[in-house]
Motif scaffolding. Structure first.
Motif, short mmCIF file in Angstrom:
data_model
loop_
_atom_site.label_atom_id
_atom_site.label_comp_id
_atom_site.label_asym_id
_atom_site.label_seq_id
_atom_site.Cartn_x
_atom_site.Cartn_y
_atom_site.Cartn_z
N VAL A 127 0.86 -1.19 0.00
CA VAL A 127 0.00 0.00 0.00
C VAL A 127 0.89 1.23 0.00
CG1 VAL A 127 -1.75 1.29 1.28
CG2 VAL A 127 -1.86 -1.20 1.20
N TYR A 294 -1.67 11.77 -2.24
CA TYR A 294 -2.65 10.86 -1.68
C TYR A 294 -2.73 10.94 -0.15
CZ TYR A 294 1.86 8.52 -1.96
OH TYR A 294 3.20 8.25 -1.92
N ASP A 368 -0.83 -3.92 -8.62
CA ASP A 368 -1.59 -4.15 -7.38
C ASP A 368 -1.37 -3.05 -6.35
OD1 ASP A 368 -2.47 -6.48 -8.53
OD2 ASP A 368 -0.94 -7.73 -7.59
N GLN A 370 -1.82 0.14 -4.38
CA GLN A 370 -2.92 1.08 -4.22
C GLN A 370 -2.57 2.12 -3.16
OE1 GLN A 370 -7.01 -0.54 -4.14
NE2 GLN A 370 -6.09 -2.57 -4.26
N GLU A 371 -3.10 3.32 -3.33
CA GLU A 371 -2.90 4.38 -2.35
C GLU A 371 -3.81 4.13 -1.15
OE1 GLU A 371 -3.87 7.82 -4.55
OE2 GLU A 371 -2.14 7.66 -5.90
N SER A 374 -7.47 5.19 -1.00
CA SER A 374 -8.50 4.50 -1.78
C SER A 374 -9.28 3.50 -0.93
CB SER A 374 -7.87 3.78 -2.97
OG SER A 374 -6.97 2.76 -2.54
#
Length: 434
Positions: A127, A294, A368, A370-371, A374
């Motif tokens: 992540v 983000y 794969d 993701q921030e 999200s």
């Protein structure tokens, strides 16, 4: 006063008794993570190991538990925005805990004057979290904390140790497929017709860099038909400035725009090469934090600003003046000095967004990734404490159902001229050393 003295005396007594239990420190093994200079960095999906070192003292038997916390927090630092108005905010990225050791009975305690090492292994989730950084208005920290708890009956505080982990996100960098030509945002002419001065553009082959890279740009002069055939010669002075733009996520206006890198270039142009491109460069600092958008608290971006000053060193009009009679030439030169600044100059301004990444060109982070923004707050993946991994080169655990007894195997090997013998005693020694 009497109550305060009693409380302070109790605090000193508690601290002294706690200090007599043990000292605690956290060590990170150097073979994990990425190395930049003397620092170890960790990112999404990385695994790292370390030890909590407990150096016991005379009252170490009072210790009952060794626990460990790993926490990531980002926060807006407190600051005044007006009379009587203070602004602040914080957000916990994750928080996990694990018990490394627990006293089960009186015979299971820590021996006095002995040093213990408790291994821990942490797996980071895949992540994207904000990078570790200390900003004027923002702070993001990833902190390991170890607590050695004494028995509640002694009324003592835990022995604590903390260590920060340097975390960096995986930010890709790429080259542009076609060069980027920047447009002039500001064209300043000092009473000089535009047809008599050249214009310029700035060409970039990339707008994504790593910290410590060099931003390469090309200054491209453009001459019109009226001045391309003249014998004018121009000098170029180029300044390249990189600004760090900090904006709170809840605001539309940046809270801070500060200059982080600058470089000046002076180019003397001769008649033979005035139509050529001129290369300029800006060296980035090694410790620039990467760009990120983000965070729930603040975003960080970079902007490159290029200013090009053009100075006319020699004009065709000056040649005409010098070729005339001295008196007439002096009169025309005086008129020119009255109507025009000398030497004549022009300025052009260019700017573009720059991305400071962490991955070299050609290295991809993976689809794969993701921030963390999200995910819902309760669903953000957290780091995990995992058990010690048995590596492939470690001897397998002996099982009588799968292997013959070592005694019969040794007796069989004694009749062979070649081969190696591993006794049961030596095997136990190998296992104990792993």
């Amino acid at each position: 006063m009497i109550v305060e003295s009693i409380l302070s005396g109790r605090r000193r007594s508690s601290q002294q008794s706690t200090a007599s239990i043990a000292s605690v420190s956290i060590e990170i093994l150097p073979e994990f993570g990425w190395s930049i200079g003397n620092e170890r960095l960790f990112g999404p999906g990385t695994l790292f190991q370390g030890h909590v070192v407990v150096r016991c003292k005379e009252h170490s038997a009072r210790a009952t538990r060794l626990r460990m916390h790993f926490q990531g927090v980002e926060a807006m630092l407190t600051y005044d925005v007006g009379p009587g108005i203070i602004r602040t905010n914080s957000n916990q990225l994750f928080g996990v805990r694990h018990t490394l050791w627990k006293k089960l009975d009186d015979d299971d305690g820590l021996d006095a004057m002995t040093t213990y090492k408790f291994l821990f292994t942490i797996q980071m989730p895949f992540v994207q979290f904000p990078p570790s950084m200390h900003h004027d208005y923002y702070r993001c920290t990833y902190k390991l904390s170890a607590f050695l708890d004494p028995s509640l009956g002694y009324g003592e505080v835990p022995v604590m140790s903390q260590r920060c982990i340097n975390y960096i996100p995986l930010t890709e960098t790429r080259l542009l497929k076609t060069p980027l030509y920047l447009k002039d945002l500001k064209s300043k002419r000092k009473q000089v017709p535009s047809s008599n001065m050249p214009s310029v553009t700035v060409k970039l082959n990339s707008v994504e860099y790593l910290s410590g890279d060099t931003v390469q740009a090309a200054i491209c002069p453009q001459f019109t038909g009226s001045n391309s055939s003249s014998c004018n010669v121009y000098d170029y002075h180029v300044t390249m400035n990189l600004y760090q733009i900090s904006t709170f996520s809840a605001d539309s206006v940046p809270i801070l725009s500060q200059l982080v890198d600058t470089q000046s270039h002076h180019i003397e142009v001769q008649d033979s090469n005035k139509n050529n491109e001129f290369r300029v460069a800006l060296k980035l600092k090694e410790d620039l934090p990467p760009s990120f958008e983000y965070s729930k608290i603040m975003t960080l971006a970079y902007k490159l600003k290029v200013k090009v000053y053009i100075k006319k060193r020699r004009t065709s009009f000056s040649l005409t003046v010098t070729q005339n009679k001295p008196a007439e030439g002096s009169r025309k030169l005086k008129e020119m000095m009255t109507n025009l600044p000398w030497p004549s100059t022009a300025m052009s301004t260019f700017e573009t967004d720059i991305v400071v990444g962490t991955l070299s060109r050609g290295v991809r982070a993976g689809e794969d990734l993701q921030e963390y923004t999200s995910f819902r707050t309760s669903q953000v993946p957290s780091p995990k404490f995992i058990k010690h991994i048995e590596y492939e080169d470690e001897l397998p655990r002996y099982e009588s159902t799968r292997l013959p007894s070592y005694t019969s195997e040794i007796a069989h090997q004694q009749h062979c001229t070649t081969g190696s013998i591993i006794s049961g005693t030596s095997l136990e020694g190998i296992r104990s050393s792993l």
